[in-house]
Design a protein around this motif. Structure first.
Motif, PDB file in Angstrom:
ATOM      1  N   PRO A  35     -60.092 -16.455  -7.844  1.00 45.52           N
ATOM      2  CA  PRO A  35     -58.864 -16.254  -8.616  1.00 45.52           C
ATOM      3  C   PRO A  35     -57.665 -16.421  -7.692  1.00 45.52           C
ATOM      4  N   LEU A  36     -56.726 -17.270  -8.089  1.00 47.79           N
ATOM      5  CA  LEU A  36     -55.586 -17.572  -7.225  1.00 47.79           C
ATOM      6  C   LEU A  36     -54.293 -17.174  -7.919  1.00 47.79           C
ATOM      7  N   ALA A  37     -53.540 -16.292  -7.276  1.00 45.54           N
ATOM      8  CA  ALA A  37     -52.245 -15.857  -7.803  1.00 45.54           C
ATOM      9  C   ALA A  37     -51.350 -15.478  -6.631  1.00 45.54           C
ATOM     10  N   GLY A  38     -50.209 -16.125  -6.523  1.00 49.28           N
ATOM     11  CA  GLY A  38     -49.234 -15.760  -5.510  1.00 49.28           C
ATOM     12  C   GLY A  38     -49.602 -16.143  -4.092  1.00 49.28           C
ATOM     13  N   ARG A  39     -50.624 -16.974  -3.923  1.00 54.32           N
ATOM     14  CA  ARG A  39     -51.062 -17.364  -2.582  1.00 54.32           C
ATOM     15  C   ARG A  39     -51.446 -18.842  -2.572  1.00 54.32           C
ATOM     16  N   ALA A  40     -51.870 -19.283  -1.412  1.00 52.76           N
ATOM     17  CA  ALA A  40     -52.340 -20.663  -1.251  1.00 52.76           C
ATOM     18  C   ALA A  40     -53.826 -20.665  -0.956  1.00 52.76           C
ATOM     19  N   LEU A  41     -54.519 -21.664  -1.464  1.00 54.56           N
ATOM     20  CA  LEU A  41     -55.931 -21.887  -1.178  1.00 54.56           C
ATOM     21  C   LEU A  41     -56.091 -23.330  -0.733  1.00 54.56           C
ATOM     22  N   CYS A  42     -56.627 -23.521   0.461  1.00 53.73           N
ATOM     23  CA  CYS A  42     -56.866 -24.869   0.968  1.00 53.73           C
ATOM     24  C   CYS A  42     -58.300 -24.976   1.461  1.00 53.73           C
ATOM     25  N   ALA A  43     -58.823 -26.181   1.389  1.00 52.96           N
ATOM     26  CA  ALA A  43     -60.209 -26.437   1.783  1.00 52.96           C
ATOM     27  C   ALA A  43     -60.263 -27.622   2.728  1.00 52.96           C
ATOM     28  N   SER A  44     -61.337 -27.676   3.495  1.00 50.12           N
ATOM     29  CA  SER A  44     -61.629 -28.840   4.319  1.00 50.12           C
ATOM     30  C   SER A  44     -63.127 -29.063   4.253  1.00 50.12           C
ATOM     31  N   ALA A  45     -63.530 -30.327   4.237  1.00 48.61           N
ATOM     32  CA  ALA A  45     -64.959 -30.639   4.125  1.00 48.61           C
ATOM     33  C   ALA A  45     -65.262 -31.946   4.830  1.00 48.61           C
ATOM     34  N   ASP A  77     -39.786 -20.176 -10.489  1.00 53.52           N
ATOM     35  CA  ASP A  77     -40.589 -19.224  -9.715  1.00 53.52           C
ATOM     36  C   ASP A  77     -42.023 -19.089 -10.204  1.00 53.52           C
ATOM     37  N   SER A  78     -42.406 -19.852 -11.222  1.00 55.32           N
ATOM     38  CA  SER A  78     -43.794 -19.877 -11.684  1.00 55.32           C
ATOM     39  C   SER A  78     -44.269 -21.325 -11.686  1.00 55.32           C
ATOM     40  N   PHE A  79     -45.303 -21.614 -10.886  1.00 59.09           N
ATOM     41  CA  PHE A  79     -45.808 -22.976 -10.793  1.00 59.09           C
ATOM     42  C   PHE A  79     -47.124 -22.970 -10.028  1.00 59.09           C
ATOM     43  N   VAL A  80     -47.848 -24.073 -10.185  1.00 59.93           N
ATOM     44  CA  VAL A  80     -49.012 -24.363  -9.347  1.00 59.93           C
ATOM     45  C   VAL A  80     -48.824 -25.764  -8.790  1.00 59.93           C
ATOM     46  N   ILE A  81     -48.856 -25.877  -7.480  1.00 50.35           N
ATOM     47  CA  ILE A  81     -48.816 -27.179  -6.821  1.00 50.35           C
ATOM     48  C   ILE A  81     -50.221 -27.499  -6.348  1.00 50.35           C
ATOM     49  N   ASP A  82     -50.707 -28.662  -6.731  1.00 46.97           N
ATOM     50  CA  ASP A  82     -52.043 -29.119  -6.356  1.00 46.97           C
ATOM     51  C   ASP A  82     -51.909 -30.437  -5.603  1.00 46.97           C
ATOM     52  N   GLY A  83     -52.035 -30.366  -4.282  1.00 43.96           N
ATOM     53  CA  GLY A  83     -52.023 -31.568  -3.464  1.00 43.96           C
ATOM     54  C   GLY A  83     -53.448 -31.991  -3.164  1.00 43.96           C
ATOM     55  N   SER A  84     -54.118 -32.542  -4.166  1.00 46.06           N
ATOM     56  CA  SER A  84     -55.523 -32.966  -4.023  1.00 46.06           C
ATOM     57  C   SER A  84     -56.395 -31.859  -3.440  1.00 46.06           C
ATOM     58  N   GLY A  85     -56.268 -30.683  -4.005  1.00 42.86           N
ATOM     59  CA  GLY A  85     -57.118 -29.570  -3.603  1.00 42.86           C
ATOM     60  C   GLY A  85     -56.442 -28.536  -2.726  1.00 42.86           C
ATOM     61  N   ASP A  86     -55.296 -28.877  -2.142  1.00 40.41           N
ATOM     62  CA  ASP A  86     -54.488 -27.879  -1.439  1.00 40.41           C
ATOM     63  C   ASP A  86     -53.585 -27.241  -2.480  1.00 40.41           C
ATOM     64  N   LEU A  87     -53.828 -25.961  -2.765  1.00 43.15           N
ATOM     65  CA  LEU A  87     -53.208 -25.313  -3.910  1.00 43.15           C
ATOM     66  C   LEU A  87     -52.262 -24.199  -3.481  1.00 43.15           C
ATOM     67  N   LEU A  88     -51.146 -24.107  -4.182  1.00 43.80           N
ATOM     68  CA  LEU A  88     -50.224 -22.981  -4.026  1.00 43.80           C
ATOM     69  C   LEU A  88     -49.827 -22.513  -5.410  1.00 43.80           C
ATOM     70  N   ALA A  89     -50.050 -21.233  -5.695  1.00 43.04           N
ATOM     71  CA  ALA A  89     -49.717 -20.666  -7.000  1.00 43.04           C
ATOM     72  C   ALA A  89     -48.610 -19.635  -6.831  1.00 43.04           C
ATOM     73  N   ARG A  90     -47.613 -19.715  -7.667  1.00 38.23           N
ATOM     74  CA  ARG A  90     -46.541 -18.730  -7.716  1.00 38.23           C
ATOM     75  C   ARG A  90     -46.396 -18.231  -9.148  1.00 38.23           C
ATOM     76  N   GLY A  91     -46.045 -16.968  -9.271  1.00 40.04           N
ATOM     77  CA  GLY A  91     -45.911 -16.369 -10.590  1.00 40.04           C
ATOM     78  C   GLY A  91     -47.000 -15.343 -10.831  1.00 40.04           C
ATOM     79  N   PRO A  92     -46.911 -14.611 -11.931  1.00 37.99           N
ATOM     80  CA  PRO A  92     -47.819 -13.484 -12.170  1.00 37.99           C
ATOM     81  C   PRO A  92     -49.210 -13.862 -12.657  1.00 37.99           C
TER      82      PRO A  92
END
Length: 290
Positions: free
Chosen positions: A198-208, A162-177
């Motif tokens: 600051p990223l915690a418990g959510r996803a951050l994605c970008a396009s350029a 339940d605690s991890f960061v997935i980084d798909g070449s800039g598409d990020l999902l963070a779980r945990g405190p």
């Protein structure tokens, strides 16, 4: 963005680089499970593989069954298709091929820009069933990588991780405190940042538009109504509860104002335009450098 005190599992998948960071190393069975999930996704959805389900459907119209994630993806695309007046569409595959972004990465246009077919004329997407009335080439790239991030998160969660960061070449999902600080890449200089989030418990994605760019002003973000690259926005970021939603909305920001998208979706956002100006939501969590 991996954390220095965590363990990283790095691999290649769907044509890009991935890193999954966890407090403890992932075991061999878990790693194999994750890689198998990536391979299955590619076999179903890739337009770059001749044996994929998408490629088979492009050669022969008809009724096709897709995996259960299609039930998440279809309604999201349909909503964004309406909100962008048809500019954002999963039917953009042939338009990308026309400009050279094809299975062979020729990066050489084969003709003038090709508008995507209208959804109602060729496509019915009902749950996990996609029916076409003529050959069409789906491209779910605007939301697909984010969707795969979520699917990998589901695999980790099923094993109690339940605690991890997935980084798909800039598409990020963070779980945990714990919060992870993520730099926002300058759209014209990858070595610089224009801000931090600051990223915690959510996803951050970008396009350029500087990513997957080639030729004379060509890039991968095409307007489905014209088949031409978008020229107004140059970079976008979206934060949402799922990576699929954040990924899709980062693309949608090229075609619709963030305020309009906020009426339908719960997310925060930042858009940088070609004239150097920027706009962001009132709740945007990041800090822009002056």
């Amino acid at each position: 963005m991996p954390r220095a005190d965590w363990e990283d599992f790095a691999f290649e998948g769907i044509g890009t680089h991935w890193e999954i960071s966890t407090p403890l190393p992932l075991g061999v069975p878990m790693r194999k499970r994750l890689l198998s999930r990536v391979e299955k996704f590619d076999a179903d959805w890739s337009r770059f593989r001749a044996d994929s389900r998408v490629s088979i459907m492009a050669r022969e119209p008809g009724r096709y069954g897709f995996p259960e994630e299609a039930e998440r993806l279809g309604p999201l695309y349909r909503t964004l298709y309406g909100l962008t007046d048809g500019a954002m569409t999963p039917l953009i595959g042939a338009s990308l091929e026309r400009l050279g972004y094809d299975a062979g990465y020729s990066l050489t246009p084969s003709g003038s820009p090709l508008p995507a077919p209208r959804w109602n004329g060729v496509l019915e997407w009902a749950g996990t069933t996609i029916t076409t009335t003529s050959p069409v080439l789906l491209d779910i790239g605007a939301a697909g990588k984010g969707l795969l991030v979520d699917l990998l998160a589901d695999e980790l969660g099923a094993e109690g991780i339940d605690s991890f960061v997935i980084d798909g070449s800039g598409d990020l999902l963070a779980r945990g405190p714990r919060s992870t600080q993520v730099a926002l890449e300058h759209p014209y200089n990858p070595a610089q940042a224009i801000g931090i989030v600051p990223l915690a418990g959510r996803a951050l994605c970008a396009s350029a538009s500087n990513r997957r760019a080639w030729g004379d002003g060509l890039h991968h973000v095409l307007d489905g109504t014209t088949g031409q690259p978008v020229r107004t926005a140059v970079a976008t970021w979206a934060l949402a509860d799922s990576a699929m939603l954040a990924d899709a909305l980062a693309t949608a920001l090229f075609f619709a104002p963030g305020a309009r998208l906020e009426q339908e979706f719960n997310f925060s956002w930042l858009t940088v335009f070609s004239d150097g100006s920027a706009a962001h939501s009132a709740e945007f969590e990041g800090r822009l450098f002056t």
